[in-house]
Scaffold this motif. Sequence first.
Motif, short mmCIF file in Angstrom:
data_model
loop_
_atom_site.label_atom_id
_atom_site.label_comp_id
_atom_site.label_asym_id
_atom_site.label_seq_id
_atom_site.Cartn_x
_atom_site.Cartn_y
_atom_site.Cartn_z
N PRO A 47 0.83 -1.21 0.00
CA PRO A 47 0.00 0.00 0.00
C PRO A 47 0.86 1.26 0.00
O PRO A 47 1.95 1.29 0.58
CB PRO A 47 -0.81 -0.13 1.30
N ALA A 48 0.35 2.31 -0.63
CA ALA A 48 1.09 3.57 -0.75
C ALA A 48 0.91 4.43 0.49
O ALA A 48 -0.20 4.58 1.01
CB ALA A 48 0.61 4.33 -1.99
N TRP A 49 2.02 5.03 0.93
CA TRP A 49 2.01 6.13 1.89
C TRP A 49 2.52 7.34 1.12
O TRP A 49 3.66 7.36 0.67
CB TRP A 49 2.92 5.82 3.08
N THR A 50 1.68 8.32 0.93
CA THR A 50 1.96 9.36 -0.06
C THR A 50 2.57 10.62 0.56
O THR A 50 2.25 11.00 1.69
CB THR A 50 0.68 9.75 -0.82
N VAL A 51 3.43 11.25 -0.24
CA VAL A 51 4.11 12.48 0.14
C VAL A 51 4.04 13.45 -1.03
O VAL A 51 4.24 13.05 -2.19
CB VAL A 51 5.60 12.22 0.47
N GLU A 52 3.77 14.71 -0.74
CA GLU A 52 3.81 15.74 -1.77
C GLU A 52 4.64 16.91 -1.25
O GLU A 52 4.68 17.17 -0.04
CB GLU A 52 2.41 16.21 -2.14
N GLY A 53 5.33 17.61 -2.16
CA GLY A 53 6.16 18.72 -1.74
C GLY A 53 6.40 19.72 -2.84
O GLY A 53 5.86 19.60 -3.95
N ARG A 54 7.26 20.70 -2.54
CA ARG A 54 7.49 21.79 -3.49
C ARG A 54 8.89 22.36 -3.29
O ARG A 54 9.49 22.23 -2.21
CB ARG A 54 6.48 22.90 -3.29
N ALA A 75 6.64 8.19 8.52
CA ALA A 75 6.48 7.12 7.52
C ALA A 75 5.89 5.87 8.15
O ALA A 75 6.27 5.47 9.26
CB ALA A 75 7.82 6.82 6.87
N LYS A 76 4.97 5.22 7.43
CA LYS A 76 4.26 4.07 7.96
C LYS A 76 4.97 2.76 7.63
O LYS A 76 5.23 2.47 6.47
CB LYS A 76 2.85 4.01 7.35
N PRO A 77 5.26 1.96 8.64
CA PRO A 77 5.76 0.60 8.38
C PRO A 77 4.75 -0.19 7.54
O PRO A 77 3.54 0.04 7.61
CB PRO A 77 5.89 0.00 9.78
N GLY A 78 5.27 -1.11 6.74
CA GLY A 78 4.39 -1.93 5.92
C GLY A 78 3.78 -1.22 4.74
O GLY A 78 2.87 -1.74 4.10
N HIS A 79 4.27 -0.02 4.43
CA HIS A 79 3.78 0.78 3.30
C HIS A 79 4.95 1.16 2.39
O HIS A 79 6.12 1.03 2.75
CB HIS A 79 3.08 2.04 3.79
N ILE A 80 4.59 1.66 1.22
CA ILE A 80 5.58 2.14 0.25
C ILE A 80 5.59 3.67 0.28
O ILE A 80 4.55 4.30 0.06
CB ILE A 80 5.26 1.64 -1.17
N TRP A 81 6.73 4.26 0.57
CA TRP A 81 6.90 5.71 0.51
C TRP A 81 6.73 6.13 -0.95
O TRP A 81 7.50 5.73 -1.81
CB TRP A 81 8.29 6.06 1.02
N THR A 82 5.71 6.93 -1.24
CA THR A 82 5.35 7.25 -2.62
C THR A 82 5.30 8.77 -2.75
O THR A 82 4.41 9.41 -2.18
CB THR A 82 3.99 6.63 -2.98
N ALA A 83 6.25 9.35 -3.50
CA ALA A 83 6.45 10.79 -3.45
C ALA A 83 6.25 11.47 -4.79
O ALA A 83 6.75 11.01 -5.82
CB ALA A 83 7.86 11.10 -2.93
N GLN A 84 5.52 12.59 -4.74
CA GLN A 84 5.41 13.52 -5.86
C GLN A 84 6.06 14.84 -5.40
O GLN A 84 5.41 15.69 -4.80
CB GLN A 84 3.96 13.72 -6.26
N PRO A 85 7.35 15.02 -5.70
CA PRO A 85 8.05 16.21 -5.21
C PRO A 85 7.87 17.45 -6.08
O PRO A 85 8.26 18.54 -5.70
CB PRO A 85 9.51 15.77 -5.22
#
Length: 216
Positions: A47-54, A75-85
Amino acid sequence: MTDNRLGQLKGCYTSVIHDVMRAMGRRNFTLPPRITPLQPDTVLCGPAWTVEGRVDETADPHETLLAWTGLLSKAKPGHIWTAQPHTHQIAQMGELSAETLHAKGVLGCVLDGGLRDSNFILKLGLPCWRTHHTPRDIVGFWLHTATEVDIMIEDVLIRPGDWLHGDRDGMVCIPAEILEDVIDQSLSAMQTENKVRKAILDGTDPQEAYLAYGKF
């Protein structure tokens, strides 16, 4: 999800999952080909753990590092760090950050952006998907704006908790509400493909095999 179901999903290959979702009428679920695996022999699934930034070129270096370490803490264990920077100018993951996430039990990273310290990450074994490599980091340049929000990677909507599945062929996003159905249909499709393969190896014309099994 049970360990057995997770094992079944990881045992599927992305191209079959793609074909199943296409047949279900789904669109815009394949991540762009610019995002590739650092370790192409691995399957990244979870499962995705999402990050957005600028980008913020006025940001204080201390401010950016304080914010970044706080982000790692969330960040959540058992998840995928998923980033849109929203930038390709910097690396979104490096040695210490990857080691921190690995120790927390994060499954891997999917970045619409760069990666650095790649040799270390290869030895560490944290699966990472990225667009490119650069030694440039976030310090004094980039801040996250939100976590656990819907993000877009090109035309693919990724919501917190949606599942990502990637192998050497690419990566797809599976909406959480259809995950079980996708697993079942993917397993069935792989069984059918095996029947087609056996028929062709036994001398059946490929078109006849397709007509017999409805798959190729």
